[in-house]
Scaffold this motif. Structure first.
Motif, short mmCIF file in Angstrom:
data_model
loop_
_atom_site.label_atom_id
_atom_site.label_comp_id
_atom_site.label_asym_id
_atom_site.label_seq_id
_atom_site.Cartn_x
_atom_site.Cartn_y
_atom_site.Cartn_z
N LEU A 1 -31.70 -1.26 46.41
CA LEU A 1 -32.36 -2.12 45.42
C LEU A 1 -31.63 -3.46 45.29
O LEU A 1 -32.26 -4.50 45.11
CB LEU A 1 -32.43 -1.42 44.06
CG LEU A 1 -33.42 -0.27 43.94
CD1 LEU A 1 -33.46 0.25 42.51
CD2 LEU A 1 -34.83 -0.71 44.36
N PHE A 2 -30.30 -3.43 45.40
CA PHE A 2 -29.53 -4.67 45.32
C PHE A 2 -29.91 -5.61 46.47
O PHE A 2 -30.11 -6.80 46.27
CB PHE A 2 -28.03 -4.38 45.37
CG PHE A 2 -27.19 -5.62 45.55
CD1 PHE A 2 -26.92 -6.44 44.46
CD2 PHE A 2 -26.70 -5.98 46.80
CE1 PHE A 2 -26.17 -7.61 44.63
CE2 PHE A 2 -25.95 -7.14 46.98
CZ PHE A 2 -25.68 -7.95 45.88
N VAL B 1 -28.36 -16.59 37.38
CA VAL B 1 -28.58 -16.09 36.02
C VAL B 1 -29.72 -15.08 36.00
O VAL B 1 -29.63 -14.02 35.38
CB VAL B 1 -28.89 -17.26 35.06
CG1 VAL B 1 -29.30 -16.74 33.69
CG2 VAL B 1 -27.67 -18.18 34.93
N MET B 2 -30.80 -15.40 36.71
CA MET B 2 -31.95 -14.50 36.76
C MET B 2 -31.60 -13.18 37.43
O MET B 2 -31.97 -12.10 36.95
CB MET B 2 -33.12 -15.17 37.50
CG MET B 2 -34.36 -14.32 37.60
SD MET B 2 -35.73 -15.13 38.48
CE MET B 2 -36.15 -16.42 37.30
N GLN B 3 -30.86 -13.24 38.53
CA GLN B 3 -30.47 -12.03 39.23
C GLN B 3 -29.62 -11.14 38.34
O GLN B 3 -29.80 -9.92 38.30
CB GLN B 3 -29.71 -12.36 40.51
CG GLN B 3 -29.28 -11.12 41.30
CD GLN B 3 -28.68 -11.46 42.65
OE1 GLN B 3 -28.87 -12.57 43.16
NE2 GLN B 3 -27.96 -10.54 43.24
N HIS B 4 -28.71 -11.75 37.60
CA HIS B 4 -27.85 -10.97 36.70
C HIS B 4 -28.67 -10.32 35.59
O HIS B 4 -28.43 -9.18 35.21
CB HIS B 4 -26.78 -11.90 36.10
CG HIS B 4 -25.81 -11.19 35.21
ND1 HIS B 4 -24.89 -10.28 35.67
CD2 HIS B 4 -25.64 -11.23 33.85
CE1 HIS B 4 -24.18 -9.81 34.67
NE2 HIS B 4 -24.62 -10.37 33.55
N VAL C 1 -32.59 -4.43 34.42
CA VAL C 1 -33.88 -3.77 34.63
C VAL C 1 -33.85 -2.92 35.90
O VAL C 1 -34.39 -1.82 35.94
CB VAL C 1 -35.01 -4.82 34.73
CG1 VAL C 1 -36.36 -4.13 34.90
CG2 VAL C 1 -35.02 -5.71 33.49
N ALA C 2 -33.19 -3.45 36.93
CA ALA C 2 -33.09 -2.74 38.21
C ALA C 2 -32.41 -1.39 38.03
O ALA C 2 -32.78 -0.40 38.67
CB ALA C 2 -32.34 -3.59 39.23
N GLU C 3 -31.41 -1.34 37.16
CA GLU C 3 -30.71 -0.07 36.92
C GLU C 3 -31.65 0.93 36.25
O GLU C 3 -31.62 2.13 36.57
CB GLU C 3 -29.48 -0.31 36.04
CG GLU C 3 -28.61 0.91 35.82
CD GLU C 3 -27.98 1.44 37.10
OE1 GLU C 3 -27.61 2.63 37.12
OE2 GLU C 3 -27.85 0.68 38.08
#
Length: 245
Positions: A173-174, A197-200, A205-207
């Motif tokens: 996913l990363f 900033v957006m990726q962080h 949410v990805a988790e």
């Protein structure tokens, strides 16, 4: 006078060193410098922009989250099934199954392109795992119509590198998040700082997405965002395009 080092201490030291060395390989698998071709693909983002489905930063963030959720539901099961049994029979079965599952020609070609590159590079780089080259060479000469899709190969490599299932699925996913955000930056949808900033922010949410879809067998693979599939399928019809998919 120094005390002699016991066999247990030596074994523990060797095991610790081996574990540390394996982490370098695991991190390299996620390094953007590894030329697997992921940055040549936008995962349908370029088509989404030209069809006006993504026209604002809010749209972009929502789109990326949907890509992650769809990737987790459809492809994580193949990563998980492959890393559980990292052998040639399991990998070939999953490759053929995923080829039958991906009906979108654009995403299928992207998967094959990245998977073929990853397998070739992994077999050349991680020479401490000779079975990678053995499996690849045997598969290239196989009479089966293998396609070398990315998700099963990623799971196979993770399994042979000794990565645990949860870390491997999180890594997949990363890589997806990293590549989509990179595509957004090159499409001038967001600047480098804003992209970071957006990726962080999306990582949280990805988790949650990972917790929802992890540890599922390939038979449970499904698609949560059919519209993404439709939009990505239109990529080949774009008048001008920067990415392959």
């Amino acid at each position: 006078m120094a005390k002699p080092i016991g066999e247990d201490a030596i074994s523990e030291s060797v095991a610790s060193r081996s574990s540390s060395c394996s982490q370098w390989s695991q991190w390299q698998l996620l390094d953007s410098i590894l030329p697997t071709g992921g940055f040549a693909h936008s995962f349908g983002l370029e088509a989404a922009v030209q069809t006006r489905l993504v026209s604002s930063p809010t749209d972009l963030e929502t789109h990326i989250i949907h890509v992650l959720d769809n990737t987790a539901s459809l492809l994580l099961p193949f990563v998980y099934s492959s890393l559980k049994s990292p052998d040639i029979e399991t990998w070939q079965r999953l490759d053929l199954l995923l080829d039958a599952t991906l009906t979108n020609q654009v995403s299928s070609k992207a998967s094959i392109s990245q998977g073929s590159a990853l397998f070739r590079i992994a077999a050349s780089v991680f020479t401490e795992i000779p079975s990678l080259k053995t499996i690849r060479d045997a598969s290239l000469g196989s009479s089966k119509e293998l396609r070398f899709h990315h998700a099963p190969i990623f799971g196979l490599v993770c399994g042979l590198l000794g990565m645990d299932p949860e870390a491997s699925q999180r890594a997949y996913l990363f890589v997806t998040l990293r590549d989509v955000v990179s595509a957004a930056t090159r499409l001038n949808l967001v600047g480098p700082m804003g992209a970071s900033v957006m990726q962080h922010r999306i990582a949280v949410v990805a988790e949650t997405v990972l917790e929802k879809w992890k540890d599922r067998d390939a038979g449970e693979a499904c698609q949560t965002s059919p519209l993404l599939d439709v939009v990505q399928g239109c990529h080949g019809y774009l008048f001008s395009r920067l990415f392959c998919s």
